[in-house]
Scaffold this motif. Structure first.
Motif, short mmCIF file in Angstrom:
data_model
loop_
_atom_site.label_atom_id
_atom_site.label_comp_id
_atom_site.label_asym_id
_atom_site.label_seq_id
_atom_site.Cartn_x
_atom_site.Cartn_y
_atom_site.Cartn_z
N THR A 57 47.70 15.97 -30.67
CA THR A 57 47.26 15.66 -32.03
C THR A 57 46.29 14.48 -31.98
OG1 THR A 57 49.41 16.35 -32.89
CG2 THR A 57 47.99 15.08 -34.37
N ILE A 58 45.13 14.65 -32.61
CA ILE A 58 44.16 13.55 -32.70
C ILE A 58 44.31 12.95 -34.10
CG2 ILE A 58 41.72 12.91 -32.59
CD1 ILE A 58 41.27 15.25 -30.72
N GLU A 59 45.03 11.84 -34.16
CA GLU A 59 45.43 11.27 -35.45
C GLU A 59 44.44 10.26 -36.00
OE1 GLU A 59 49.30 9.71 -34.63
OE2 GLU A 59 50.27 11.67 -34.69
N ASP A 60 43.80 9.48 -35.12
CA ASP A 60 42.86 8.46 -35.57
C ASP A 60 41.62 9.13 -36.18
OD1 ASP A 60 41.93 5.43 -35.24
OD2 ASP A 60 40.24 6.70 -34.67
N LYS A 61 41.20 8.66 -37.36
CA LYS A 61 40.09 9.32 -38.06
C LYS A 61 38.80 9.26 -37.25
CE LYS A 61 37.62 9.56 -42.45
NZ LYS A 61 36.32 9.79 -41.77
N ASN A 62 38.51 8.11 -36.64
CA ASN A 62 37.28 8.01 -35.85
C ASN A 62 37.30 8.96 -34.67
OD1 ASN A 62 36.09 6.02 -37.46
ND2 ASN A 62 37.05 4.36 -36.32
N ASN A 63 38.46 9.05 -34.01
CA ASN A 63 38.57 9.97 -32.89
C ASN A 63 38.43 11.42 -33.36
OD1 ASN A 63 39.02 7.87 -31.07
ND2 ASN A 63 41.24 7.99 -31.26
N TYR A 64 39.03 11.70 -34.51
CA TYR A 64 38.95 13.06 -35.06
C TYR A 64 37.50 13.42 -35.38
CZ TYR A 64 39.50 16.93 -38.34
OH TYR A 64 39.38 18.13 -38.99
N ASP A 65 36.78 12.48 -36.03
CA ASP A 65 35.38 12.72 -36.36
C ASP A 65 34.54 12.90 -35.10
OD1 ASP A 65 35.98 12.50 -39.03
OD2 ASP A 65 35.33 10.42 -39.22
N PHE A 67 35.63 14.02 -32.23
CA PHE A 67 35.98 15.31 -31.62
C PHE A 67 35.26 16.44 -32.35
CE2 PHE A 67 38.79 19.01 -30.88
CZ PHE A 67 38.76 19.01 -29.50
N LYS A 68 35.19 16.33 -33.68
CA LYS A 68 34.47 17.33 -34.47
C LYS A 68 32.99 17.37 -34.06
CE LYS A 68 37.18 19.33 -37.57
NZ LYS A 68 37.31 20.80 -37.67
N GLN A 69 32.42 16.18 -33.88
CA GLN A 69 31.02 16.10 -33.46
C GLN A 69 30.84 16.70 -32.06
OE1 GLN A 69 29.44 12.12 -33.51
NE2 GLN A 69 27.39 12.75 -32.89
N LEU A 70 31.80 16.43 -31.19
CA LEU A 70 31.76 16.98 -29.84
C LEU A 70 31.75 18.51 -29.88
CD1 LEU A 70 32.00 16.41 -26.72
CD2 LEU A 70 34.48 16.52 -27.04
N GLU A 96 52.39 10.64 -21.93
CA GLU A 96 51.39 10.99 -22.93
C GLU A 96 50.15 10.12 -22.73
OE1 GLU A 96 51.80 13.58 -24.90
OE2 GLU A 96 53.80 13.85 -24.04
N LEU A 97 49.00 10.71 -22.98
CA LEU A 97 47.73 10.01 -22.78
C LEU A 97 47.14 9.60 -24.12
CD1 LEU A 97 46.24 12.53 -20.19
CD2 LEU A 97 47.37 10.36 -19.68
N ASP A 98 46.33 8.56 -24.08
CA ASP A 98 45.64 8.15 -25.30
C ASP A 98 44.73 9.28 -25.77
OD1 ASP A 98 44.88 5.52 -26.98
OD2 ASP A 98 43.09 6.74 -26.68
N GLU A 99 44.72 9.51 -27.09
CA GLU A 99 44.00 10.66 -27.64
C GLU A 99 42.49 10.60 -27.41
OE1 GLU A 99 43.41 9.48 -32.29
OE2 GLU A 99 45.41 10.13 -31.69
N LYS A 100 41.95 9.42 -27.11
CA LYS A 100 40.51 9.31 -26.88
C LYS A 100 40.05 10.13 -25.68
CE LYS A 100 39.78 4.69 -28.84
NZ LYS A 100 39.43 3.27 -28.52
N ILE A 101 40.96 10.45 -24.78
CA ILE A 101 40.57 11.19 -23.58
C ILE A 101 40.02 12.57 -23.93
CG2 ILE A 101 42.83 12.26 -23.12
CD1 ILE A 101 42.26 11.74 -20.11
N HIS A 102 40.44 13.12 -25.08
CA HIS A 102 39.94 14.42 -25.49
C HIS A 102 38.45 14.37 -25.82
CE1 HIS A 102 43.97 16.19 -25.69
NE2 HIS A 102 44.35 15.03 -26.19
N ILE A 103 37.97 13.21 -26.18
CA ILE A 103 36.54 13.03 -26.45
C ILE A 103 35.81 12.51 -25.22
CG2 ILE A 103 34.81 11.90 -27.89
CD1 ILE A 103 38.32 11.99 -29.20
N SER A 104 36.31 11.41 -24.66
CA SER A 104 35.59 10.74 -23.57
C SER A 104 35.49 11.57 -22.30
CB SER A 104 36.25 9.39 -23.26
OG SER A 104 37.58 9.57 -22.80
#
Length: 287
Positions: A57-65, A67-70, A96-104
């Protein structure tokens, strides 16, 4: 996390047969399970209770945005491949890994593949230091590159293993590289200085080198945490390793200038001992 889907959800995007993006009660989640995406399409409903291997789950709004851009510019196959790599990393670490890894990590893999397909390889100046300081992450990164190589039929150079290892390290530390880049940059600067000052080529795979960069890393941590150590042999070191001690003082200056800290005489003494070992090892290899 893994387990079962708690509520029915709607498929938002099918990345491949194993990876889905779904909406569960207005929260978008990434689901992973072999075959979960087979035959499914956007808008399909997945019933509650369906078993999955991983739920991200990508909960942080910035991370979610982000990921959408990605998703707007990344091929869905690359996203699916990255998610399979992330599942492997999480399983290997049993954490569990930090959700930012899905973007970075996905973004890194995307552009790394583009560079390699265009025969453009970026040199990793911190490869040896990364392998030594973050061995667990480096070993897992090697497994990640094997997955990518098999999927894309392309050879992944060692430098990329180091970059992926840093992404893994970051994901284990709340999405931050802590002082990794500082450590690597400082170590690299000191090593380059030593090779030029002493006119030697340091073996980056040697035990003496591993001890040297590890010492610098922990010396920096001690100073940043205000925990200096005492060196009872400082007088003897200054006499016995006079030349190495003078070089150690110059090396300490490099660290001080880059990190804005003051290196004590005690630490310089320990540093000179490592430098002496590197000099002796170089002479032995030369002979």
């Amino acid at each position: 996390m893994n387990g079962y889907i708690c509520h029915k959800c709607e498929v938002v995007k099918v990345f491949n047969n194993n990876v889905l993006l779904v909406n569960e009660k207005d929260i978008e989640k990434i689901l992973f399970r072999k075959g979960i995406g087979f035959g499914r399409k956007t808008g399909d409903i997945i019933s509650s209770g369906e078993k999955v291997e991983k739920i991200f789950t990508i909960e942080d709004k910035n991370n979610y945005d982000n990921f959408k851009q990605l998703m707007s510019y990344a091929d869905k196959e690359i996203i699916a491949l990255s998610e399979e790599v992330i599942v492997m990393i999480s399983n290997e670490l049993s954490e569990e890994l930090d959700e930012k890894i899905h973007i970075s990590l996905t973004d890194h893999i995307l552009f790394a593949l583009k560079r390699l397909e265009g025969n453009e390889e970026i040199e990793n100046p911190f490869l040896a230091e990364t392998e030594i300081l973050y061995k667990t992450e480096f070993d897992i990164a090697k497994k990640a590159t094997i997955i990518i190589e098999k999927a894309k039929k392309i050879k992944i150079p060692d430098g990329e293993v180091g970059f992926i290892a840093l992404h893994i390290h970051s994901a284990r530390n709340n999405g931050k590289l802590s002082n990794t880049i500082k450590y690597n940059f400082v170590c690299n600067s000191v090593v380059e200085f030593l090779e030029e000052e002493i006119d030697i080529e340091i073996d980056k795979k040697s035990l003496d080198y591993a001890r040297f960069v590890t010492h610098i890393r922990f010396a920096i941590e001690r100073f940043l945490n205000n925990k200096p150590i005492k060196n009872e042999l400082i007088s003897a070191i200054k006499k016995q390793y006079k030349s190495s001690y003078e070089i150690a003082k110059k090396s300490a200056k490099i660290i001080e200038q880059q990190l804005y800290i003051d290196i004590t005489e005690d630490e310089i003494g320990y540093l000179s001992m490592h430098i002496e070992r590197l000099r002796q090892a170089s002479r032995n290899n030369y002979n």
